[in-house]
Design an enzyme around this catalytic site. Structure first.
Site, PDB file in Angstrom:
ATOM      1  N   GLN A   1       4.063   3.859  -1.708  1.00  0.00           N
ATOM      2  CA  GLN A   1       3.901   4.427  -2.867  1.00  0.00           C
ATOM      3  C   GLN A   1       4.624   3.752  -4.232  1.00  0.00           C
ATOM      4  O   GLN A   1       4.215   3.845  -5.146  1.00  0.00           O
ATOM      5  CB  GLN A   1       4.857   5.875  -2.877  1.00  0.00           C
ATOM      6  CG  GLN A   1       5.688   6.633  -1.906  1.00  0.00           C
ATOM      7  CD  GLN A   1       6.551   7.582  -2.329  1.00  0.00           C
ATOM      8  OE1 GLN A   1       6.035   8.282  -3.491  1.00  0.00           O
ATOM      9  NE2 GLN A   1       7.739   7.631  -1.935  1.00  0.00           N
ATOM     10  N   ILE A   2       5.709   3.218  -3.680  1.00  0.00           N
ATOM     11  CA  ILE A   2       6.238   2.087  -4.956  1.00  0.00           C
ATOM     12  C   ILE A   2       5.376   1.092  -5.069  1.00  0.00           C
ATOM     13  O   ILE A   2       5.045   0.918  -6.366  1.00  0.00           O
ATOM     14  CB  ILE A   2       7.771   1.564  -4.390  1.00  0.00           C
ATOM     15  CG1 ILE A   2       8.615   2.911  -4.263  1.00  0.00           C
ATOM     16  CG2 ILE A   2       8.144   0.432  -5.324  1.00  0.00           C
ATOM     17  CD1 ILE A   2      10.092   2.051  -3.707  1.00  0.00           C
TER      18      ILE A   2
ATOM     19  N   ASP B   1      20.002   2.531  -9.986  1.00  0.00           N
ATOM     20  CA  ASP B   1      21.163   3.516 -10.333  1.00  0.00           C
ATOM     21  C   ASP B   1      21.897   3.361 -11.845  1.00  0.00           C
ATOM     22  O   ASP B   1      22.259   4.073 -12.487  1.00  0.00           O
ATOM     23  CB  ASP B   1      22.400   2.936  -9.427  1.00  0.00           C
ATOM     24  CG  ASP B   1      21.888   2.927  -7.846  1.00  0.00           C
ATOM     25  OD1 ASP B   1      22.132   3.969  -7.459  1.00  0.00           O
ATOM     26  OD2 ASP B   1      21.497   2.022  -7.549  1.00  0.00           O
TER      27      ASP B   1
ATOM     28  N   HIS C   1      23.859   0.284  -3.365  1.00  0.00           N
ATOM     29  CA  HIS C   1      22.871   0.977  -3.720  1.00  0.00           C
ATOM     30  C   HIS C   1      22.841   2.185  -2.815  1.00  0.00           C
ATOM     31  O   HIS C   1      22.195   2.450  -1.682  1.00  0.00           O
ATOM     32  CB  HIS C   1      21.375   0.576  -3.651  1.00  0.00           C
ATOM     33  CG  HIS C   1      20.402   1.619  -3.911  1.00  0.00           C
ATOM     34  ND1 HIS C   1      20.289   2.358  -5.015  1.00  0.00           N
ATOM     35  CD2 HIS C   1      19.271   2.078  -3.131  1.00  0.00           C
ATOM     36  CE1 HIS C   1      19.356   3.174  -4.898  1.00  0.00           C
ATOM     37  NE2 HIS C   1      18.784   2.957  -3.960  1.00  0.00           N
TER      38      HIS C   1
ATOM     39  N   ALA D   1       0.860  -1.325   0.107  1.00  0.00           N
ATOM     40  CA  ALA D   1      -0.051  -0.298  -0.035  1.00  0.00           C
ATOM     41  C   ALA D   1       0.841   1.108   0.076  1.00  0.00           C
ATOM     42  O   ALA D   1       0.350   2.494   0.291  1.00  0.00           O
ATOM     43  CB  ALA D   1      -0.991   0.082   1.064  1.00  0.00           C
TER      44      ALA D   1
ATOM     45  N   ASN E   1      15.094   0.073   1.598  1.00  0.00           N
ATOM     46  CA  ASN E   1      16.692   0.340   1.951  1.00  0.00           C
ATOM     47  C   ASN E   1      16.987   0.230   3.405  1.00  0.00           C
ATOM     48  O   ASN E   1      16.032   0.118   4.320  1.00  0.00           O
ATOM     49  CB  ASN E   1      16.677   2.073   1.680  1.00  0.00           C
ATOM     50  CG  ASN E   1      17.080   2.231   0.175  1.00  0.00           C
ATOM     51  OD1 ASN E   1      17.838   1.492  -0.503  1.00  0.00           O
ATOM     52  ND2 ASN E   1      16.427   3.238  -0.215  1.00  0.00           N
TER      53      ASN E   1
ATOM     54  N   GLN F   1      11.344 -11.397   7.585  1.00  0.00           N
ATOM     55  CA  GLN F   1      10.984 -11.883   6.371  1.00  0.00           C
ATOM     56  C   GLN F   1      11.741 -12.980   5.747  1.00  0.00           C
ATOM     57  O   GLN F   1      11.146 -13.826   4.860  1.00  0.00           O
ATOM     58  CB  GLN F   1      10.783 -10.549   5.487  1.00  0.00           C
ATOM     59  CG  GLN F   1       9.691  -9.829   5.888  1.00  0.00           C
ATOM     60  CD  GLN F   1       9.046  -8.541   5.072  1.00  0.00           C
ATOM     61  OE1 GLN F   1       9.805  -8.282   4.072  1.00  0.00           O
ATOM     62  NE2 GLN F   1       8.147  -7.965   5.472  1.00  0.00           N
TER      63      GLN F   1
END
Ligand SMILES: NC(=O)c1ccc[n+]([C@@H]2O[C@H](COP(=O)([O-])OP(=O)(O)OC[C@H]3O[C@@H](n4cnc5c(N)ncnc54)[C@H](O)[C@@H]3O)[C@@H](O)[C@H]2O)c1
Ligand SMILES: O=C(O)C[C@H](O)C(=O)O
Length: 329
Positions: free
Chosen positions: A17-18, A163, A191, A15, A135, A116
């Protein structure tokens, strides 16, 4: 209608933004192919607001009537969300706000990936392909991999594709050439702003990019900082971290891994096999090619003194991050 058997795709932070920029593209077949039905297994935190937001996203997915969408599930527990999953996109984590450094996120997000990783270990398909987006992506992927000892380590990857795409776009702007014509670009390492985007081997329509640009000052003082700090620049401009471009990179990463790159180089964060002197298991960005659902590191590239310096710097940051989460593993 496709007669292929549906595959299961788990997405965490569904849910967020990505998630909102990602799910519709997965359901429309942009990630796994226009003939591959998918079942979405969506995970959000067990919080009323997040679960309600997830319900809303699911209503919208239903309203798209995607022919390839063979099922949608809402979950609040990774042990059910990851059941038999073939693909897992681990997006759910706290994003950076203005002024925050990536290191600040490590403490906030590391725990999510032990839980996870263990859940994937227990219930996912033994061939599950895992992409960590949340991240700090490389170290979170490392934590998930270490928390899933019964799954092959090579199934855990981190997203460096944003990137890679950012670097390609900067090169296209500098040379005035089409972004799609750039080949053999590499991004090494973490990253983070220490990543090393390396166009020494890149070509455009067969011409060497390094010779075409012929500006080492631009490489060191404009190109590398622009690509490295692009995430922060977007946060400063939008007040929110990149979402559509991150979702796009996740689609690119998974599509190329699953369906192959036809010999083209792409960048993936993967557990090192010792190539280029990177200690084994460090989750490191490498140039790879993909075929038959497997990635392969591009071997035999010459690493000059400046490149080695850059690689050492991003490696040091990664090994420091790994040391910082040892107590969790
Ligand atoms: N690797 C990359 O290139 C890249 C690029 C952009 C963003 N990111 C990272 O992706 C992550 C998500 O970004 P966003 O903008 O979508 O954030 P967001 O805050 O909009 O959404 C994150 C969602 O994850 C959920 N979530 C948090 N913990 C969870 C858990 N344990 N299980 C399931 N869901 C959980 C939240 O409830 C929220 O809905 C951030 O960590 C961000 O820094 C990575
Ligand atoms: O920089 C961030 O925190 C978000 C993301 O990782 C990005 O690179 O855009």
């Amino acid at each position: 209608m496709s007669n292929k058997k549906p595959v299961r795709v788990a997405v965490t932070g569904a849910a967020g933004q990505i998630g909102y920029a990602l799910l519709f593209r997965i359901a429309s077949g942009e990630m796994l192919g226009k003939d591959q039905p998918v079942i979405l297994q969506l995970l959000e935190i067990p919080d009323e607001k997040a679960q309600n937001a997830l319900k809303g996203v699911i209503m919208e997915l239903e309203d798209c009537a995607f022919p390839l969408l063979a099922g949608i599930e809402a979950h609040s527990d990774p042990m059910t969300a990851f059941k038999d999953t073939d693909y897992a996109l681990l997006v759910g984590a706290r994003p950076r706000g203005p002024g925050m450094e990536r290191a600040d996120l490590l403490a906030a997000n590391a725990q999510i990936f032990t839980v996870q990783g263990k859940a994937l270990n227990a219930v996912a398909s033994r061939n599950v392909k895992v992409l960590v987006v949340g991240n700090p992506a490389n170290t979170n992927a490392y934590i998930a991999m270490k928390s899933a000892p019964d799954l092959p380590a090579k199934n855990f990857t981190a997203m460096l594709r944003l990137d890679h795409n950012r670097a390609a776009s900067q090169i296209a702007a500098k040379t005035g050439k089409a972004v799609g014509s750039i080949e053999k670009l590499a991004v090494w390492g973490n990253h983070s702003p220490t990543m090393y985007a390396d166009y020494r081997f890149a070509t455009i329509d067969g011409q060497g990019v390094k010779a075409l640009i012929n500006d080492e000052e631009w490489n060191r003082n404009t190109f590398l900082p622009t690509v490295g700090k692009r995430g922060a620049a977007i946060i400063a401009a939008r007040g929110l971290s990149s979402a559509a471009s991150a979702a796009n990179a996740a689609i690119d990463h998974m599509r190329d891994w699953a369906l192959g790159t036809n010999g083209k180089w792409v960048t993936m964060g993967i557990p090192s096999d010792g190539s280029y002197g990177i200690p084994k298991e460090v989750m490191f960005g490498y140039p790879v090619t993909c075929e038959g659902g497997e990635y392969k590191i591009v071997q035999g590239l010459e690493i000059d003194a400046f490149s080695q310096e850059c690689i050492n710097k991003t490696l040091k940051e990664l090994t420091d991050e790994q040391d910082g989460v040892k107590h969790l593993l």
